[in-house]
Design an enzyme around this catalytic site. Structure first.
Site, short mmCIF file in Angstrom:
data_model
loop_
_atom_site.label_atom_id
_atom_site.label_comp_id
_atom_site.label_asym_id
_atom_site.label_seq_id
_atom_site.Cartn_x
_atom_site.Cartn_y
_atom_site.Cartn_z
N PHE A 1 49.34 92.13 2.41
CA PHE A 1 50.74 92.15 2.78
C PHE A 1 51.32 93.55 2.54
O PHE A 1 50.97 94.21 1.56
CB PHE A 1 51.51 91.11 1.97
CG PHE A 1 52.89 90.85 2.50
CD1 PHE A 1 53.08 90.10 3.64
CD2 PHE A 1 54.00 91.39 1.87
CE1 PHE A 1 54.35 89.87 4.14
CE2 PHE A 1 55.28 91.17 2.36
CZ PHE A 1 55.45 90.41 3.51
N ASP B 1 47.82 88.31 -5.67
CA ASP B 1 49.09 87.92 -5.04
C ASP B 1 48.95 86.47 -4.61
O ASP B 1 48.10 86.13 -3.79
CB ASP B 1 49.34 88.84 -3.83
CG ASP B 1 50.64 88.53 -3.12
OD1 ASP B 1 51.11 87.38 -3.20
OD2 ASP B 1 51.16 89.43 -2.43
N TYR C 1 59.91 80.92 -2.84
CA TYR C 1 60.73 80.44 -1.73
C TYR C 1 59.93 79.88 -0.56
O TYR C 1 60.49 79.43 0.42
CB TYR C 1 61.66 81.56 -1.22
CG TYR C 1 60.99 82.87 -0.90
CD1 TYR C 1 60.29 83.06 0.28
CD2 TYR C 1 61.08 83.93 -1.79
CE1 TYR C 1 59.68 84.27 0.57
CE2 TYR C 1 60.48 85.15 -1.51
CZ TYR C 1 59.78 85.31 -0.33
OH TYR C 1 59.17 86.51 -0.05
N LYS C 2 58.60 79.88 -0.67
CA LYS C 2 57.78 79.31 0.39
C LYS C 2 57.51 77.84 0.07
O LYS C 2 58.37 76.98 0.24
CB LYS C 2 56.49 80.11 0.54
CG LYS C 2 56.70 81.58 0.91
CD LYS C 2 55.37 82.30 1.04
CE LYS C 2 55.54 83.82 1.17
NZ LYS C 2 56.25 84.23 2.38
N ARG D 1 52.03 82.05 13.65
CA ARG D 1 51.59 81.34 12.45
C ARG D 1 52.17 79.93 12.43
O ARG D 1 53.37 79.74 12.65
CB ARG D 1 52.01 82.09 11.19
CG ARG D 1 51.32 83.42 10.99
CD ARG D 1 51.45 83.92 9.57
NE ARG D 1 52.83 83.92 9.08
CZ ARG D 1 53.19 84.32 7.86
NH1 ARG D 1 52.26 84.73 7.00
NH2 ARG D 1 54.44 84.31 7.49
#
Length: 407
Positions: free
Chosen positions: A130, A207, A232-233, A381
């Site tokens: 990322f 990560d 927050y996912k 995605r």
């Protein structure tokens, strides 16, 4: 074939032991979403979260005012960190804190890690991690005069142990990779890669942003040194929810994180002339914790603990496996390619579909109430969240995609 896919969705939903949790998510009147397939970017809010936020504002904040800090808020980063560690990442107490953003925590832990390995001047990372991870490490390398060793990874897959073994050596201070690759959903072999790093005397950092709350994580058992992840996912913490940091207990005494704020001091309210780090995981905290933004985590950890990460993972694999079958039957005739692992042992919680021109379909999909995610180049995605997504929802969303391709 379409009838068979619909029948399978109906049967899978009827047999789903986690279906009851879907009713706990907030769906306001007039909700126009037909299929939310972006749980890997931002989770849906819980009804309980709305209630907790109101109670906190009216009673904890409004009623206790500044007394709330000494009542309990000062300990939230540690208490919630320990609970997240136990429920979601396989970490014993005293190693996890809820604090800043993912970016800030990556900087703090990575910067502390390279300082804890004096005489070593290399950081190993991969080209498809990322952007935040890569950018932060580039900045640290510039600050410290270190060399970045780049592993070229295929965007369709991710990092492999053999690639790491080829480049780590006596000069390596730190390796940093993602447990689940953000583009393809590739699930890395954390224990083996961590072992390879340790054999070379390096520290291993992971990560967890695209795995926590979706994929079982066992940081203590895997002997991981450091880890960072967002909430927050799949943890449904809300936009901008704080991240978490993990540091292995026996590593903590030797770490000196670089953002020395008052809240990480040995005695925060002494306001002394020099910085003395607190013992244990509190030393990873810098400034005033984002208490209001932590409120949703109470409800979300309740839900995850009740459901169990094992059951969540089982449904996640069923959801992505079902999406793979839809892609093969309904989308492949339109030259849509699956660029995620088909092997469930190497597949995280989301899939990526690729076709040149997919970017042009984003607005029509959103207009039709179907919300996936897009990652360049040409990657759509599909991220079904196991606790909030049904199999019927996956079918409806990908059927709309097929209809747009037909046009």
């Amino acid at each position: 074939m379409t009838d068979d896919l619909i029948a399978r969705a109906t049967a899978l939903d009827a047999a789903d032991p986690l279906a009851v949790y879907r009713e706990q998510f907030l769906a306001p009147d007039g909700f126009d979403v037909v299929a939310y397939l972006d749980g890997n970017s931002l989770g849906r809010p819980l009804k309980a979260t709305a209630a907790l936020m109101e109670t906190f504002i009216r009673e904890s904040w409004g009623g206790r005012l500044i007394r709330g800090w000494t009542d309990e808020w000062m300990e939230w980063p540690l208490r919630l960190g320990d609970r997240l560690g136990r429920v979601a990442i396989g970490a014993a107490g005293g190693q996890t804190v809820i604090a800043d953003s993912t970016t800030v925590l990556i900087y703090k832990l990575a910067r502390a890690a390279v300082a804890a390995r004096p005489g070593r001047d290399r950081i190993v990372l991969d080209t498809d991690n990322f952007p935040t991870d890569r950018y932060v490490l580039e900045g640290i390398a510039a600050e410290r005069g270190l060399e970045l060793v780049w592993i070229e990874t295929d965007p369709d897959t991710g990092i492999h142990p053999g690639q790491v073994a080829e480049v780590v050596d006596e000069r390596t201070a730190l390796v940093l990779f993602s447990h689940v690759a953000y583009r393809s959903g590739w699930l890395a072999d954390v224990p083996e890669i961590t072992r390879i790093a340790h054999d070379a005397g390096a520290l291993a950092m992971w990560d967890l942003c695209h795995s926590v709350g979706s994929v079982p994580v066992e940081l203590d058992r895997w002997d991981v040194d450091l880890a960072v992840g967002c909430t927050y996912k799949y943890l449904n913490g809300g936009p901008g929810a704080p991240a978490f940091a993990y540091a292995k207990k026996d590593l903590l005494p030797g770490l000196r994180q670089p953002i020395q704020g008052w809240m990480g001091h040995r005695a925060s309210f002494e306001m002394g002339p020099g910085y003395e780090p607190a013992e244990g995981s509190r030393a990873l905290i810098s400034g005033t914790p984002p208490i209001l933004a932590m409120v949703p985590l109470h409800a979300n950890l309740d839900m995850l603990e009740s459901a169990g990460i094992g059951a969540v993972r089982e449904k996640s694999l069923l959801l992505t496996g079902y999406a793979l079958d839809i892609a093969d039957e309904l989308l492949a005739p339109f030259d849509v390619e699956v660029v995620s692992p088909r092997d469930p042992r190497r597949r995280g919680g989301h899939l990526t579909l690729r076709k040149p021109g997919f970017e042009k379909l984003l607005d029509p999909l959103w207009d039709a109430g179907v919300i996936p995610d897009y990652r360049r180049p040409d990657g759509l995605r599909i991220g079904p969240a196991p606790l909030s997504t049904s199999f019927g929802e996956v079918y409806r969303g990908l059927s709309v995609l097929r209809s747009l391709l037909e046009k």
